[in-house]
Scaffold this motif. Sequence first.
Motif, short mmCIF file in Angstrom:
data_model
loop_
_atom_site.label_atom_id
_atom_site.label_comp_id
_atom_site.label_asym_id
_atom_site.label_seq_id
_atom_site.Cartn_x
_atom_site.Cartn_y
_atom_site.Cartn_z
N ARG A 15 0.67 -1.32 0.33
CA ARG A 15 -0.17 0.37 -0.01
C ARG A 15 1.21 1.21 0.13
O ARG A 15 1.72 1.32 0.97
N PRO A 16 0.58 2.32 -0.39
CA PRO A 16 1.63 3.22 -0.44
C PRO A 16 1.81 3.75 0.09
O PRO A 16 2.91 4.98 1.20
N GLU A 17 0.78 3.91 1.20
CA GLU A 17 1.20 4.91 2.81
C GLU A 17 2.55 4.17 3.37
O GLU A 17 2.97 4.96 3.86
N PHE A 18 2.04 2.56 2.99
CA PHE A 18 3.28 1.53 3.50
C PHE A 18 4.20 1.98 3.92
O PHE A 18 5.40 2.16 4.35
N VAL A 19 4.60 2.75 1.85
CA VAL A 19 5.71 1.93 1.07
C VAL A 19 5.93 3.61 1.70
O VAL A 19 7.30 4.18 2.21
N ALA A 20 5.28 4.87 1.99
CA ALA A 20 5.33 6.21 1.89
C ALA A 20 6.67 5.80 3.06
O ALA A 20 6.95 7.09 3.73
N ALA A 21 5.76 5.42 4.66
CA ALA A 21 6.21 6.24 5.82
C ALA A 21 7.66 5.53 5.71
O ALA A 21 8.36 5.84 6.96
N ARG A 22 8.05 4.28 4.89
CA ARG A 22 8.96 3.56 5.15
C ARG A 22 9.81 3.44 4.21
O ARG A 22 10.31 2.27 4.00
N ALA A 23 10.18 4.87 3.16
CA ALA A 23 10.13 5.67 1.71
C ALA A 23 11.75 4.98 2.12
O ALA A 23 12.76 4.80 0.98
N LEU A 77 13.67 15.41 1.03
CA LEU A 77 15.37 16.09 0.49
C LEU A 77 15.76 14.36 0.15
O LEU A 77 16.30 14.64 -0.76
N THR A 78 16.70 14.03 1.54
CA THR A 78 16.98 12.53 1.49
C THR A 78 16.31 11.92 0.32
O THR A 78 17.61 11.38 -0.57
N THR A 128 8.71 15.17 -6.79
CA THR A 128 9.23 16.82 -6.67
C THR A 128 8.53 18.24 -6.56
O THR A 128 8.97 19.18 -5.69
N CYS A 129 7.42 18.21 -7.82
CA CYS A 129 6.32 19.35 -7.65
C CYS A 129 5.62 19.20 -6.73
O CYS A 129 5.09 20.65 -5.92
N ARG A 130 5.30 18.01 -5.81
CA ARG A 130 4.45 17.48 -4.74
C ARG A 130 5.37 18.95 -3.36
O ARG A 130 4.03 19.12 -2.76
N HIS A 131 6.42 18.67 -3.72
CA HIS A 131 7.38 18.67 -2.63
C HIS A 131 7.83 19.89 -2.17
O HIS A 131 8.32 20.33 -0.79
N PHE A 132 8.47 20.40 -3.43
CA PHE A 132 9.97 21.18 -3.53
C PHE A 132 9.36 22.53 -4.18
O PHE A 132 8.05 22.64 -4.41
N THR A 133 10.36 23.76 -4.60
CA THR A 133 10.35 24.22 -4.67
C THR A 133 10.55 24.26 -5.46
O THR A 133 11.02 24.03 -6.81
N LYS A 134 10.30 26.02 -6.82
CA LYS A 134 11.07 25.75 -8.53
C LYS A 134 12.33 25.95 -8.39
O LYS A 134 13.05 25.25 -9.54
N ARG A 135 13.21 25.88 -7.09
CA ARG A 135 14.29 25.47 -7.31
C ARG A 135 14.96 23.93 -7.85
O ARG A 135 15.36 23.95 -8.80
N GLU A 136 13.87 23.05 -7.07
CA GLU A 136 14.35 21.95 -7.10
C GLU A 136 14.26 21.59 -8.25
O GLU A 136 14.29 20.70 -9.41
N VAL A 137 12.36 22.28 -8.68
CA VAL A 137 11.99 21.65 -10.23
C VAL A 137 12.57 22.01 -11.70
O VAL A 137 12.62 21.16 -12.16
N ASN A 138 13.65 23.13 -11.65
CA ASN A 138 13.93 23.54 -12.25
C ASN A 138 15.36 23.18 -12.62
O ASN A 138 16.06 22.63 -13.75
#
Length: 927
Positions: free
Chosen positions: A400-408, A447-448, A477-487
């Motif tokens: 399940r995505p929630e499980f994966v996300a918690a232990r990414a 970020l890691t 990247t778009c979901r969690h970061f700013t234009k700097r990382e997307v750029n």
Amino acid sequence: SSVMPWRSHGRNYDTELQRCRLEAALVDFGDYHPLKPIMVTDTKTRRGTRKGSTSSSSSSSSSAPPDPLSSMLDGTDPLSMFAAASDLGRRKREKEEEAVGPDFEPWSLKRGEILARFTTTEKLSIVRKATSQGSAVSEKVRTRLEELDDLEEGSQRELLNLSQQDYANRIEELNQSLKEAWSSDQKVKALKIVIQCSKLLSDNSVIQFYPSKFVLITDILDTFGRLVYDRIWTMCSDPRPLPDNFTVEDVNDTAKETCLNWFYKIASIRELLPRLYVEAAILKCNRFLNKSGIQETLPRLSAMVRGIGDPLVAAYARAYLCRVGMEVAPHLKDSLNRNFFDLLGTFRQISSENVRAQLVLQRVEMPEYLTLYSPAISWILQCIAYRAPEGHNLIMRAFRPEFVAARATDFIGMIKDCDEAGFPKHLLFGSLGRSLASADPPESERLTILNEAWKVITKVRSPQDYINCAEIWVEFTCRHFTKREVNTILADIIKHMTPDRAFEDAYPQLQSVIRKILTYFHDFSVLFSMERFLPFLDMFQKDSVRVEVCKSIMEVFIKHQVELTRDPVILNAMLHICKTMHDSVNALTLEDEKRSLALLIIGFIRMVSFGRDFEQQLSFCVEARATFCNLEPVLVQLIHTVNQLAMETRRVMRGNHSRKTAAFVRACAAYSFITIPSLSSIFSRLSLYLLSGQVALANQCLSQADAFLKAAVSILPEVPRSISVEGKLRSSESFLVDFINSFLATLLVIPDHPEHGVLYLVRGLLNMVQDYTWEDNSDAKVRVYISALPLLAAMSQETYLYSIPKVDSNDTLYGGDPKFLSEINKLCETLIGQILDHLKTLGRDESTRRQGALAFSLFGVLLAHGDLRNNKLSQLAVNLWNLSHKHGCCETRTSVRTLEFIKHQTQQPDMTHLSDMVQRLTLQSRT
């Protein structure tokens, strides 16, 4: 006949307005409200009364007439009924979802993703495989086998070299053929179609397309399953409908016999795969035969899959069993689990010689081959993990995505330790990225996670593998970061996809990157300040794709850009994007596409505002006119924008222009005057000349207003007899007459030019009307003449009905000069003469209906605007009334109301002379 003398009667507009006002009446809203329910009394026909006679029950609650809508609904209002129906539907759905709830992602959401992901450019074929007949079978079984094997001639053709879209279209045709055969009671033919389609699932000659083929063909199986189930259900629903929770005892013998016959027919199918799939398709029908039918059949079908030699074909067969199993018996977890463990047991076949030889033949690498299993495995895992007990197979819950996300972070560690020989790490990171797109990892780890993933992704050598993985991680990247990382990610994509023009093979993935960025970045000043965004757009060098991308950007801009903007970064970027769309237009572009592009560009133009810097706004419009010269709707919008700019200048200056603003509004008029002639639509030119003339007049630009109106008059002869309206040719006459009437209304306030004659614009317009080639048997010209009489009558008043502030109209210029009034009267007399001549012509041609209508229109004008104290004019009015009623063509209701109006007018002190005339106006019978 002698010229009919004309004199307009004097009008006091203020007094007339007071007379026309409605009397105010107080309403007690406690007793009355328009939305208050009406009490409806039911009316029923009594027995014994003559036909048509009704009696109603007495009701003292209300004297209001019955409301037809309420009576149809038995007093229940429609919204209440809809709400009740909705509530009933909701309760029914809740009952159906007791086993499978809304938290279970349905197959319908996955099928579109599979079709989009597993594509091919290889040629496909639909072939019927030959079947051999055995000899040691009974006559009854032989007959059944022959029924199924001997297909019609039409379905024996081999269809070779089909594109993916052609293949999908062919499958859809088969789906329609199935429905048509069923509806025409050709049940055996329907079964043959399903069997043949199922056989196609054993063919994996274009292996990378197999998941999509599975989706298309199981759509047909699903259709067949529904048709069979609904058919048997209907047989059980006579006379009472079968309840949802029916038992075997509720099923009649005929329905059971029919159901058994279907299962016998399917059991006679020779080949394993179609027999398996078709029986699975009607698995739900076991409910009609015995309580434990599904419970017994599902394990048997699961065991049958073990006879399928190809591991990929077997995996999807198991996925289909899980699909139908979840639909009819989601509680049978053991059968669903067996599919998964059998699937694990067959994985050793993947490295077999047969599979490797097949992959070499089709030039498919092992990593790509392994990804073909993902939809089937994903679905099976979802089915067996759904609402599983905590202690039961916990590993399944890890997907399940929630499980994966918690232990990414843990998953990244495991991926890094993997051996890359069998399954490349970028594919594992791709799977991880899909999970993180729908569930968020802890904020401190994001970020890691991004850095670790991108370290692997950026090292992928194959451009196609790289972009497949990068496109997935753009969303994270778009979901969690700013234009700097997307750029930074955009720069990396450009770096990987530019060499050897690798981007040409990756347009779908690059478009997906744009869509994801637009989903999260709605502030276009931020978006366009990304240095690599526009260079990223430059990779879309195929015209059709480039335009689609630009359209998607524009659609988001129009939807989300709430405030007007003058940001130079946004303007420059949007002009570039709009120019790309505009420059794609050529002689082959369809009108619908042109209209779509024009609307998007217009949406951008409307969002541009330089505030009080009107000159900058005008400069922008000048630039836009040069940039978008091939899209006529855009030019029309620019003219409207400039006219609006002139009126905004007038508002800011409160009508008192300075030398600078006077020069500016003249510049606006010049812009419109130069632009309008470039439009191909004659009615666009006419309406914009008139509108721009009105704007110029409002800004006291008299010579410019004159020029606009003269230009409009001069192009009237160019109006064609017919014009295209929404793709159909229609007569232009009604459009032209409407325009001329609007034009006449404007002419009231236009002052005469000192160097031209009296009423020179009115005369010019009427001359054009006289010379225009109207349609045969048309009254349009005479209707225009009748419309011109009220204008001329209004022009002869001491004070005009309306005027333009700071513009002297003819009432001020001439001040009721007798010579001016004489010119008006002469022109009216000429027009009346022309109208009467036309009425005589219609009388000779026996066009009595047209003659009557025109006569009544002219009568109305004389009544409202003529001075009927003149005996000749009064007699003409009586004659016109009699002519309009002579052949019974006039509507009696209109005539009665007109007479009532005249009688009411005679009560006014200045209208007593109408008393004599009204005595001579009679109503004539239609007979």
